[in-house]
Structures are given as C-alpha cells and as structure tokens.
Design an enzyme around this catalytic site. Sequence first.
Site, PDB file in Angstrom:
ATOM      1  N   GLU A 101       0.792  -1.035   0.074  1.00 53.39           N
ATOM      2  CA  GLU A 101      -0.100   0.183  -0.024  1.00 53.39           C
ATOM      3  C   GLU A 101       0.959   1.153   0.055  1.00 53.39           C
ATOM      4  O   GLU A 101       0.381   2.351  -0.604  1.00 53.39           O
ATOM      5  CB  GLU A 101      -0.975   0.152   1.166  1.00 53.39           C
ATOM      6  CG  GLU A 101      -2.001  -1.129   0.924  1.00 53.39           C
ATOM      7  CD  GLU A 101      -2.689  -1.558   2.410  1.00 53.39           C
ATOM      8  OE1 GLU A 101      -3.304  -2.761   2.389  1.00 53.39           O
ATOM      9  OE2 GLU A 101      -2.225  -1.038   3.445  1.00 53.39           O
TER      10      GLU A 101
ATOM     11  N   ASP B 112      -4.736  -5.039  10.253  1.00 56.91           N
ATOM     12  CA  ASP B 112      -5.936  -3.924  11.158  1.00 56.91           C
ATOM     13  C   ASP B 112      -5.482  -3.933  12.668  1.00 56.91           C
ATOM     14  O   ASP B 112      -5.471  -2.958  13.190  1.00 56.91           O
ATOM     15  CB  ASP B 112      -7.133  -4.373  10.659  1.00 56.91           C
ATOM     16  CG  ASP B 112      -7.334  -4.312   9.319  1.00 56.91           C
ATOM     17  OD1 ASP B 112      -8.505  -5.316   8.965  1.00 56.91           O
ATOM     18  OD2 ASP B 112      -6.855  -3.685   8.503  1.00 56.91           O
TER      19      ASP B 112
HETATM   20  N1  ADP Z   1       2.175 -15.001  11.019  1.00 59.50           N
HETATM   21  C1  ADP Z   1       2.369 -13.547  11.506  1.00 59.50           C
HETATM   22  N2  ADP Z   1       2.909 -13.164  12.606  1.00 59.50           N
HETATM   23  C2  ADP Z   1       2.737 -12.088  13.060  1.00 59.50           C
HETATM   24  N3  ADP Z   1       2.589 -10.826  12.169  1.00 59.50           N
HETATM   25  C3  ADP Z   1       2.058 -11.080  10.931  1.00 59.50           C
HETATM   26  C4  ADP Z   1       1.931 -12.542  10.281  1.00 59.50           C
HETATM   27  N4  ADP Z   1       1.566 -12.556   9.248  1.00 59.50           N
HETATM   28  C5  ADP Z   1       1.357 -11.334   8.738  1.00 59.50           C
HETATM   29  N5  ADP Z   1       1.571 -10.617   9.946  1.00 59.50           N
HETATM   30  C6  ADP Z   1       1.601  -8.940  10.009  1.00 59.50           C
HETATM   31  O1  ADP Z   1       0.234  -8.736   9.190  1.00 59.50           O
HETATM   32  C7  ADP Z   1       0.554  -7.825   8.414  1.00 59.50           C
HETATM   33  C8  ADP Z   1      -0.521  -7.872   7.212  1.00 59.50           C
HETATM   34  O2  ADP Z   1      -1.052  -6.555   7.067  1.00 59.50           O
HETATM   35  P1  ADP Z   1      -2.094  -6.230   5.759  1.00 59.50           P
HETATM   36  O3  ADP Z   1      -1.334  -6.595   4.382  1.00 59.50           O
HETATM   37  O4  ADP Z   1      -2.391  -4.814   5.991  1.00 59.50           O
HETATM   38  O5  ADP Z   1      -3.091  -7.321   5.759  1.00 59.50           O
HETATM   39  P2  ADP Z   1      -4.829  -6.940   6.617  1.00 59.50           P
HETATM   40  O6  ADP Z   1      -5.092  -5.471   6.561  1.00 59.50           O
HETATM   41  O7  ADP Z   1      -5.838  -7.767   5.923  1.00 59.50           O
HETATM   42  O8  ADP Z   1      -4.336  -7.622   7.937  1.00 59.50           O
HETATM   43  C9  ADP Z   1       1.942  -7.870   7.822  1.00 59.50           C
HETATM   44  O9  ADP Z   1       2.212  -6.692   7.181  1.00 59.50           O
HETATM   45  C10 ADP Z   1       2.566  -8.484   8.865  1.00 59.50           C
HETATM   46  O10 ADP Z   1       3.225  -7.391   9.898  1.00 59.50           O
HETATM   47  O1  F6P Z   2     -13.155  -3.091   0.985  1.00 59.88           O
HETATM   48  P1  F6P Z   2     -13.882  -4.035   1.645  1.00 59.88           P
HETATM   49  O2  F6P Z   2     -15.060  -4.761   0.718  1.00 59.88           O
HETATM   50  O3  F6P Z   2     -14.589  -3.179   2.960  1.00 59.88           O
HETATM   51  O4  F6P Z   2     -13.183  -5.128   2.417  1.00 59.88           O
HETATM   52  C1  F6P Z   2     -11.970  -4.852   2.812  1.00 59.88           C
HETATM   53  C2  F6P Z   2     -11.441  -5.872   3.714  1.00 59.88           C
HETATM   54  O5  F6P Z   2     -12.250  -6.233   4.734  1.00 59.88           O
HETATM   55  C3  F6P Z   2     -12.206  -7.823   4.826  1.00 59.88           C
HETATM   56  O6  F6P Z   2     -13.460  -8.112   5.026  1.00 59.88           O
HETATM   57  C4  F6P Z   2     -11.469  -8.400   5.984  1.00 59.88           C
HETATM   58  O7  F6P Z   2     -10.432  -7.490   6.267  1.00 59.88           O
HETATM   59  C5  F6P Z   2     -11.493  -8.268   3.550  1.00 59.88           C
HETATM   60  O8  F6P Z   2     -12.593  -8.964   2.759  1.00 59.88           O
HETATM   61  C6  F6P Z   2     -11.188  -7.066   2.821  1.00 59.88           C
HETATM   62  O9  F6P Z   2      -9.693  -7.240   2.546  1.00 59.88           O
HETATM   63 MG    MG Z   3      -4.270  -3.930   5.990  1.00 59.03          MG
END
Ligand code: ADP
Ligand code: F6P
Ligand code: MG
Length: 495
Positions: A313, A471
Amino acid sequence: MDISEWEQQHNDTYFEMKDDLKKVRGVFVAYNCNIDAIRHIDENDINKLLELVDEKKVKSRLMEYPRQIDSPEDFVARLIISMRDGKAAEVPTYTLDIHEWLSENLGSDVSRMGGQAGIISNLLANMEIKNIIAYVPWLAKEQAEYFVDKENMLHPVIVDGKLELVHPKNAYSSDNEPKVNWIIEFSKDIDFEFSGEKIRVPRDNRLIVSSRPPWIRIDMDQEIYEHLQEVYRGIDGAILAGYQMIKETDEDGNTYDHYVEKSVKLIKKLKEVNPSIRIHVEFTSIQNRLIRRVILKQIVQEHVHSLGLDTVEVANALNVLGYEELAYAVIKKDERAIDALYEGSVILLHELKLERVHVHSLGYYICVISKNSPATPEDHKKSLLFSSTVAAARALVGDISKLDDCDAGLDVPVWEQGYNKFETLESHLIQRGIGTLKDLEDGCVCTPTHDVIIIPTKVVEKPAATVGIGDTISAAAFVSMLSRIQKNNLAKVRV
Ligand SMILES: Nc1ncnc2c1ncn2[C@@H]1O[C@H](COP(=O)(O)OP(=O)(O)O)[C@@H](O)[C@H]1O
Ligand SMILES: O=P(O)(O)OC[C@H]1O[C@](O)(CO)[C@@H](O)[C@@H]1O
Ligand SMILES: [Mg+2]
C-alpha cells in the site's frame, strides 16, 4: 541490540502499555464492515470450479487480468492467477450474482466479522477499551450480530430526537442488507491443471472478492451527524477506513467529490467533539487509481493525523502521488526495498502533512513521526512494541476475545529474518548519516525534519488466521499511542 534484547524490550514494555489502555476514554471507528464468508479450497474444489466455467473464456480472461469480477469466469481467472503466482489479491465485484454463484457452487466453511472498521471495532472492544463507538452506514441485522456482545461495543442511534449509544444489535436498520465478502484460502503445494498447464501453489494465500453492492455509500445519517456532539463521553481518537468504497460516479449520479466533502465534514465534526482528537486512516488495496489519489490528497492530507498501511500500500500510494520509481523500488524484493520503504514513508509524512505514518511489514515496523506529534518518540516506540505483541497473539490464537488474550504474544519470538532486514536498514541509515549506531540500536532516530522508529517484530510461524492482522497492528499501536497522550496530559494537569 541483538534479537534477545529486542524480545526483552517487547516484554518490558508490554504490561505498562496494557495497563495504560484504560486511560483512553473512547474511540470512534467507521465505516466498512463486512460479513467475511471464508472458504478453504483443495484440489477437488478447484477442479469442480473449473468444470463449471467455460475454459476458453477463462483463458481469455487470464490474459486480460480483470480488475473487477463480473462473471464466474472472471472469478476463476483471478483465482488461478492468485494460486499460480502466490500473491494475495483483493478484487471488487459490483454484481450480487457472484455471491449467489459462490453460495450455490462453493459454499463457505465459516463466516466472521470483516472490513477494517468491523475487525478493528471488535478488537478494541475485546481489548476492554472504553466506549468503542462504531458507525456503519449500511448496518443490517445480520451484520449487527457479528459485533462482540460487550457493553463497551456501541453504535449511535437517534431515539426521540436525541442521540443514544447502544449495542449495534439494537442500532441496525431493517432496510439494510449485509455486505458479504468472500475469502478463498488455499494452501501451499496444491496441484491442479488448467488448459494443459500444471500449476503448484507456491505458498499459503487467499483471494478476496470484495463486494460493492449498488447501495453502498460512505456517508453518515444526517440526524446522527447533527447530534454527534452529544457524545459527551470523550472520544480520544477515531479510526476511519472503507474509503475504497467511493465510486467515481454512483448510481444516484453523485461523483466522488460529494463523498469526499461528506468524509471531510465528518472529520471536522469529530474535531468539534474533541479538538485534541487524533484521526487515523487505515489504508487498504484500492484498485481505482483516481479514487486512491483522491483519498490521499483530499481526505488524508490536511485533515488526518495518522496513516496505517502495509508495504504494497505504501508503493501504491507513492505511485499515484507521482513517485513511480520509488514505488517500484519498494515492491522489488531486493536489498534496496527497505531503504525505499523508509524514504517512501518519509515522503508520505511530509507530502500528506501527517503526524505519523505507521508501516507494517512482516518482521518489522517503520513509523515516521512529525516533530509536532503530541506523543514522544519513546511513546511511539512503546506503542509499536505493544502492537507487535498483540498482533502476535492474534496470529497465534486466531482472535483476541479479552485483553488478557494478548499476553499469549509474549511467548512469540522476534523473527530472525525481520531482524536481519531491520539491521540492513540500520546500516544503510548510518551510512547515509541518518542517525548513529546508538540511535539505531534503540530503533529511535531523531532527524531535523522528522523522527523515525524502526523495530523488529514478533512473527508466528504457523498463524491460525491472517486476515485482519494488519488492522490489528495499526489499531493496537494507534490506541496505545492515544493512551500515552492521555497519560502525558494527565501528568501535565497534576504538575
Ligand atoms: N504470522 C504472522 N505473525 C505476525 N504478524 C504477521 C503474520 N502474518 C502477517 N503478519 C503481519 O500482518 C500484516 C498484514 O497486514 P495487511 O497486509 O495490511 O493485511 P490486513 O490488513 O488484511 O491485516 C503484515 O504486514 C505483518 O506485519
Ligand atoms: O473493501 P471491503 O469490501 O470493505 O473489504 C476490505 C477488507 O475487509 C475484509 O472483509 C477483511 O479484512 C476483507 O474482505 C477485505 O480485505
Ligand atoms: Mg491492511
């Protein structure tokens, strides 16, 4: 410091930060909540899906790389790309037909709260933080049931012309329908064949089908908006996400300007409710480049204090801000990537006039801070260390259902590979005269124009769940930073 000293730093900080969370008076969280229909697929499932679609059409869609999913062939094409390339992807669909088709032909294993705002609301309520005030423009009955059943989980409603804060299950509108996203997960080493090509999945991953139903609007009910200052309980921070839902022109003929104006008005209203409020935006993958730029330049810039995002991002943001080369350097998996990530984070801080840019990557976090941040660099570092432990707990257990569940993160080690990347950046920054070895050993560097916190973080080898960890990282760090601001303010009052 070596890796064991970083582990010690995590553990020394944890209980102090955990205890300080009670100083936060309330957090407002909006907009996007989903029901995530999660399905883990195996060879049989993928082969069954392949039988259900026209092979020729899928082949041509594979070449075209659809940016949105309008048909089962688009879906299968993006699924094959994700499985073959091992890349997580999140693709919007604007038709409810896909949800019907997946419900009929695949089905889900489990459904859980989704959406940045939904996930963060539940996390903070479960972490026993006071007054988590969620606002979901399209709150439906079925969606309301996915909020944790706790007294501090609140949603605004108007009763007899006055604003009240009640549990979301008492705040939904029966006119609304749930917004369902599909999360298709698949494991490493699945084998399947498509059109003569043998494919082996290189790593565990997922394809997210993000639904964008025609009724979705990033907006706030006018009556609630007008009564918002009645929320007298003190909102110390706001976490906003879901702007990716904004369309260039919607079904009512409103262009994105209309929703940008509404979004900025809500941020200004929150600042009226509490002039010292801090506003955080959690970023996500935004396919539409125009909307991505508009969010950054017209909502985040000037109005928001804090931005949370992952490395992809950061690259996507730099790209639409005109730093294409640097964006490419961030994405390239080479030695320079972490340098470019640092440089890109600094650019985002200054270009978007932020107080804080918190980037999470697997194994380390980088947080660049403006010189006028209301929290000290030490405060920021402690909040990052705390969030690393909370995220590790969530990755280990799969969810956080009470504050003490976070303690489980203490047993997760700092990841060796993350520490090595941290050391790479440390040495490059020293070579460039940005901080001394002593500074960087502490992970805290003060430069004339901004401060930088870099920490190696805990990583769970076999995570129970991955969706929403980013998140979790951003929300836990931001809210524990709020607690430090409260602590500093209380200390000043006492003096
Ligand atoms: N196995 C893990 N243990 C600890 N942290 C993790 C692990 N896998 C992913 N992460 C953390 O979660 C983050 C994923 O964030 P992101 O890509 O924003 O996904 P989302 O917003 O869907 O959670 C990675 O950048 C990393 O810092
Ligand atoms: O843009 P949307 O449809 O709200 O989804 C954002 C994110 O929320 C989630 O429901 C969970 O993080 C995923 O489906 C998606 O990555
Ligand atoms: Mg994220």
